[in-house]
Design a protein around this motif. Structure first.
Motif, PDB file in Angstrom:
ATOM      1  N   GLY A 138      10.426  13.648   0.619  1.00  0.00           N
ATOM      2  CA  GLY A 138       9.310  13.754   1.546  1.00  0.00           C
ATOM      3  C   GLY A 138       9.746  14.092   2.961  1.00  0.00           C
ATOM      4  N   THR A 139       8.745  14.336   3.814  1.00  0.00           N
ATOM      5  CA  THR A 139       8.973  14.656   5.226  1.00  0.00           C
ATOM      6  C   THR A 139       8.174  13.672   6.070  1.00  0.00           C
ATOM      7  OG1 THR A 139       7.191  16.297   5.081  1.00  0.00           O
ATOM      8  CG2 THR A 139       9.449  17.096   4.811  1.00  0.00           C
ATOM      9  N   ASP A 140       8.598  12.424   6.025  1.00  0.00           N
ATOM     10  CA  ASP A 140       7.814  11.345   6.622  1.00  0.00           C
ATOM     11  C   ASP A 140       7.513  11.558   8.102  1.00  0.00           C
ATOM     12  OD1 ASP A 140       7.830  10.185   4.161  1.00  0.00           O
ATOM     13  OD2 ASP A 140       9.123   8.512   4.679  1.00  0.00           O
ATOM     14  N   GLU A 141       8.501  11.979   8.861  1.00  0.00           N
ATOM     15  CA  GLU A 141       8.291  12.118  10.301  1.00  0.00           C
ATOM     16  C   GLU A 141       7.200  13.144  10.600  1.00  0.00           C
ATOM     17  OE1 GLU A 141      10.876  12.685  14.426  1.00  0.00           O
ATOM     18  OE2 GLU A 141      11.849  12.909  12.479  1.00  0.00           O
ATOM     19  N   ALA A 142       7.208  14.258   9.881  1.00  0.00           N
ATOM     20  CA  ALA A 142       6.202  15.294  10.095  1.00  0.00           C
ATOM     21  C   ALA A 142       4.823  14.849   9.620  1.00  0.00           C
ATOM     22  CB  ALA A 142       6.620  16.576   9.386  1.00  0.00           C
ATOM     23  N   VAL A 143       4.772  14.196   8.470  1.00  0.00           N
ATOM     24  CA  VAL A 143       3.496  13.744   7.914  1.00  0.00           C
ATOM     25  C   VAL A 143       2.869  12.656   8.790  1.00  0.00           C
ATOM     26  CG1 VAL A 143       2.437  12.518   5.969  1.00  0.00           C
ATOM     27  CG2 VAL A 143       4.055  14.366   5.538  1.00  0.00           C
ATOM     28  N   MET A 144       3.690  11.828   9.387  1.00  0.00           N
ATOM     29  CA  MET A 144       3.215  10.694  10.180  1.00  0.00           C
ATOM     30  C   MET A 144       2.267  11.124  11.295  1.00  0.00           C
ATOM     31  SD  MET A 144       3.893   7.359   9.854  1.00  0.00           S
ATOM     32  CE  MET A 144       5.591   7.072   9.336  1.00  0.00           C
ATOM     33  N   ALA A 145       2.430  12.354  11.788  1.00  0.00           N
ATOM     34  CA  ALA A 145       1.605  12.825  12.898  1.00  0.00           C
ATOM     35  C   ALA A 145       0.140  13.021  12.508  1.00  0.00           C
ATOM     36  CB  ALA A 145       2.173  14.144  13.432  1.00  0.00           C
ATOM     37  N   SER A 146      -0.140  13.103  11.199  1.00  0.00           N
ATOM     38  CA  SER A 146      -1.501  13.408  10.761  1.00  0.00           C
ATOM     39  C   SER A 146      -2.232  12.235  10.126  1.00  0.00           C
ATOM     40  CB  SER A 146      -1.467  14.567   9.754  1.00  0.00           C
ATOM     41  OG  SER A 146      -0.911  15.731  10.324  1.00  0.00           O
ATOM     42  N   ILE A 147      -1.549  11.129   9.863  1.00  0.00           N
ATOM     43  CA  ILE A 147      -2.167  10.018   9.139  1.00  0.00           C
ATOM     44  C   ILE A 147      -2.484   8.848  10.070  1.00  0.00           C
ATOM     45  CG2 ILE A 147      -0.987  10.675   7.022  1.00  0.00           C
ATOM     46  CD1 ILE A 147       0.921   8.274   7.499  1.00  0.00           C
ATOM     47  N   THR A 148      -3.196   7.861   9.534  1.00  0.00           N
ATOM     48  CA  THR A 148      -3.513   6.665  10.318  1.00  0.00           C
ATOM     49  C   THR A 148      -2.984   5.384   9.682  1.00  0.00           C
ATOM     50  OG1 THR A 148      -5.726   6.736   9.302  1.00  0.00           O
ATOM     51  CG2 THR A 148      -5.515   7.608  11.534  1.00  0.00           C
ATOM     52  N   SER A 149      -2.607   5.442   8.403  1.00  0.00           N
ATOM     53  CA  SER A 149      -2.020   4.285   7.723  1.00  0.00           C
ATOM     54  C   SER A 149      -0.867   4.745   6.837  1.00  0.00           C
ATOM     55  CB  SER A 149      -3.056   3.558   6.857  1.00  0.00           C
ATOM     56  OG  SER A 149      -4.058   2.945   7.652  1.00  0.00           O
ATOM     57  N   ALA A 165       6.291   4.854  12.163  1.00  0.00           N
ATOM     58  CA  ALA A 165       4.873   4.495  12.222  1.00  0.00           C
ATOM     59  C   ALA A 165       4.525   3.852  13.556  1.00  0.00           C
ATOM     60  CB  ALA A 165       4.528   3.554  11.072  1.00  0.00           C
ATOM     61  N   ARG A 166       5.374   2.975  14.026  1.00  0.00           N
ATOM     62  CA  ARG A 166       5.134   2.332  15.324  1.00  0.00           C
ATOM     63  C   ARG A 166       5.063   3.373  16.430  1.00  0.00           C
ATOM     64  NH1 ARG A 166      10.115  -0.510  17.177  1.00  0.00           N
ATOM     65  NH2 ARG A 166      10.445   1.527  18.109  1.00  0.00           N
ATOM     66  N   GLN A 167       5.984   4.305  16.422  1.00  0.00           N
ATOM     67  CA  GLN A 167       6.035   5.331  17.457  1.00  0.00           C
ATOM     68  C   GLN A 167       4.816   6.248  17.412  1.00  0.00           C
ATOM     69  OE1 GLN A 167       9.815   7.083  16.470  1.00  0.00           O
ATOM     70  NE2 GLN A 167      11.007   5.543  17.600  1.00  0.00           N
ATOM     71  N   ALA A 168       4.244   6.437  16.217  1.00  0.00           N
ATOM     72  CA  ALA A 168       3.074   7.299  16.056  1.00  0.00           C
ATOM     73  C   ALA A 168       1.762   6.523  16.111  1.00  0.00           C
ATOM     74  CB  ALA A 168       3.169   8.055  14.734  1.00  0.00           C
ATOM     75  N   SER A 169       1.829   5.206  16.350  1.00  0.00           N
ATOM     76  CA  SER A 169       0.637   4.333  16.370  1.00  0.00           C
ATOM     77  C   SER A 169      -0.113   4.372  15.047  1.00  0.00           C
ATOM     78  CB  SER A 169      -0.298   4.721  17.523  1.00  0.00           C
ATOM     79  OG  SER A 169       0.350   4.558  18.767  1.00  0.00           O
ATOM     80  N   VAL A 170       0.662   4.369  13.959  1.00  0.00           N
ATOM     81  CA  VAL A 170       0.109   4.369  12.606  1.00  0.00           C
ATOM     82  C   VAL A 170       0.224   2.966  12.019  1.00  0.00           C
ATOM     83  CG1 VAL A 170       0.547   5.206  10.255  1.00  0.00           C
ATOM     84  CG2 VAL A 170       0.570   6.806  12.179  1.00  0.00           C
ATOM     85  N   ALA A 171      -0.840   2.486  11.367  1.00  0.00           N
ATOM     86  CA  ALA A 171      -0.832   1.162  10.755  1.00  0.00           C
ATOM     87  C   ALA A 171       0.182   1.118   9.606  1.00  0.00           C
ATOM     88  CB  ALA A 171      -2.219   0.810  10.234  1.00  0.00           C
ATOM     89  N   VAL A 172       0.868  -0.017   9.475  1.00  0.00           N
ATOM     90  CA  VAL A 172       1.911  -0.170   8.462  1.00  0.00           C
ATOM     91  C   VAL A 172       1.444  -1.096   7.340  1.00  0.00           C
ATOM     92  CG1 VAL A 172       4.239  -1.054   8.001  1.00  0.00           C
ATOM     93  CG2 VAL A 172       3.782   0.264  10.083  1.00  0.00           C
ATOM     94  N   GLY A 173       1.578  -0.630   6.104  1.00  0.00           N
ATOM     95  CA  GLY A 173       1.254  -1.450   4.948  1.00  0.00           C
ATOM     96  C   GLY A 173       2.397  -1.467   3.959  1.00  0.00           C
ATOM     97  N   ALA A 174       2.398  -2.449   3.078  1.00  0.00           N
ATOM     98  CA  ALA A 174       3.393  -2.540   2.015  1.00  0.00           C
ATOM     99  C   ALA A 174       2.859  -1.849   0.767  1.00  0.00           C
ATOM    100  CB  ALA A 174       3.717  -3.997   1.713  1.00  0.00           C
ATOM    101  N   HIS A 175       3.788  -1.190   0.046  1.00  0.00           N
ATOM    102  CA  HIS A 175       3.416  -0.407  -1.139  1.00  0.00           C
ATOM    103  C   HIS A 175       4.261  -0.867  -2.327  1.00  0.00           C
ATOM    104  CE1 HIS A 175       1.524   2.889  -3.113  1.00  0.00           C
ATOM    105  NE2 HIS A 175       2.541   3.734  -3.092  1.00  0.00           N
ATOM    106  N   PRO A 176       3.955  -2.063  -2.862  1.00  0.00           N
ATOM    107  CA  PRO A 176       4.776  -2.626  -3.947  1.00  0.00           C
ATOM    108  C   PRO A 176       4.540  -1.926  -5.280  1.00  0.00           C
ATOM    109  CG  PRO A 176       2.882  -4.028  -3.530  1.00  0.00           C
ATOM    110  CD  PRO A 176       2.866  -2.971  -2.471  1.00  0.00           C
ATOM    111  N   GLY A 177       5.616  -1.817  -6.052  1.00  0.00           N
ATOM    112  CA  GLY A 177       5.511  -1.197  -7.370  1.00  0.00           C
ATOM    113  C   GLY A 177       6.407  -1.888  -8.376  1.00  0.00           C
ATOM    114  N   PHE A 178       6.432  -1.346  -9.583  1.00  0.00           N
ATOM    115  CA  PHE A 178       7.319  -1.888 -10.611  1.00  0.00           C
ATOM    116  C   PHE A 178       8.783  -1.616 -10.250  1.00  0.00           C
ATOM    117  CE2 PHE A 178       3.727  -1.412 -13.835  1.00  0.00           C
ATOM    118  CZ  PHE A 178       3.576  -2.783 -14.004  1.00  0.00           C
TER     119      PHE A 178
END
Length: 255
Positions: free
Chosen positions: A19-30, A52-65
């Motif tokens: 993925g390209t997290d840094e680039a995607v972060m600019a367009s999302i809110t969570s 996420a903090r730097q982009a003012s994006v809400a942070v959530g946990a994404h638990p999986g198997f």
């Protein structure tokens, strides 16, 4: 009219980048941050939270198997107690790293097969909801509309954010089309944007058989591992805003 735009991310691992997290972060809110079981590792979690903090994006946990090899998309058979403990462990890990970065965890969203199985499995859904509530009953719980996940979260008093998927196909019963089927993931950006706008504005989505499903949602998901995720997410946000939709994190409502 307001909608949250969330993305599953933080899915790189060790020497492997996804993925390209840094680039995607600019367009999302969570941001739904992988917890190290299906993807991610402690360093990746920290870097993703920091972005996420730097982009003012809400942070959530994404638990999986616990399934790095299968990216958490293979069904594993675990007892409800095992699932509850596993989810609690993962949420706690992301929350601890977030706290060290001055960020409060805002939400939890199950990943992959864990999410899809819990849509119809009442015991599994209840186990996930109990883990989240036990950790912090103020956390927002992301769930598919009409699912056992949503019912379980409501049952323990969690705030539920109903989630739609702009880049996934839906079956006539409202469930997501399994990824093993052709067409389950939608890559055409124009079609993805159209579906997102219809969810946000009209509360409907077209199923694989052409029927219209009621799909009133609070948050719309994109996937960080989808090829072209950066451009797709940027187009998605722009399309929603052109339609008069305010894109804002679910966790910001009421602040």
């Amino acid at each position: 009219m307001t909608i949250d735009l969330n993305c599953d991310m933080g899915e790189s691992f060790g020497a492997y980048t996804l993925g390209t997290d840094e680039a995607v972060m600019a367009s999302i809110t969570s941001a739904n941050v992988a917890c190290g079981y299906h993807a991610g590792d402690p360093g990746v979690i920290r870097r993703t939270v920091r972005l996420a903090r730097q982009a003012s994006v809400a942070v959530g946990a994404h638990p999986g198997f616990p399934d790095l090899l299968g990216f958490g998309r293979r069904e594993l058979r675990m007892t409800p107690q095992e699932v509850e403990d596993m989810v609690l462990y993962q949420v706690g890990a992301v929350a601890a790293i977030a706290k060290s970065e001055g960020v409060r965890l805002s939400h939890v969203k199950a990943h992959g097969a864990l999410y899809n199985m819990a849509v119809t499995d009442k015991a599994l859904a209840a186990a996930i909801a109990r883990a989240v509530s036990a950790f912090d009953p103020a956390l927002i719980f992301f769930a598919l509309p009409g699912s056992e996940l949503a019912r379980a979260a409501n049952g323990v008093g969690l705030q539920v954010a109903l989630e739609g998927f702009a880049d996934r196909a839906y079956e006539p019963n409202g469930s997501l089309t399994p990824r093993s089927r052709a067409g389950a993931v939608i890559h055409d950006s124009e079609r993805v944007v159209q579906r997102a706008v219809r969810m946000a504005v009209d509360g409907v989505v077209t199923a694989t058989d052409g029927s219209r499903l009621a799909m009133r949602v609070d948050t719309i998901c994109t996937h960080g591992d989808t090829p072209g995720a950066q451009g797709l997410t940027r187009a998605l946000r722009a399309g929603l805003e052109r339609a008069g939709v305010t894109v804002s994190a679910v966790s910001s409502k009421g602040e």
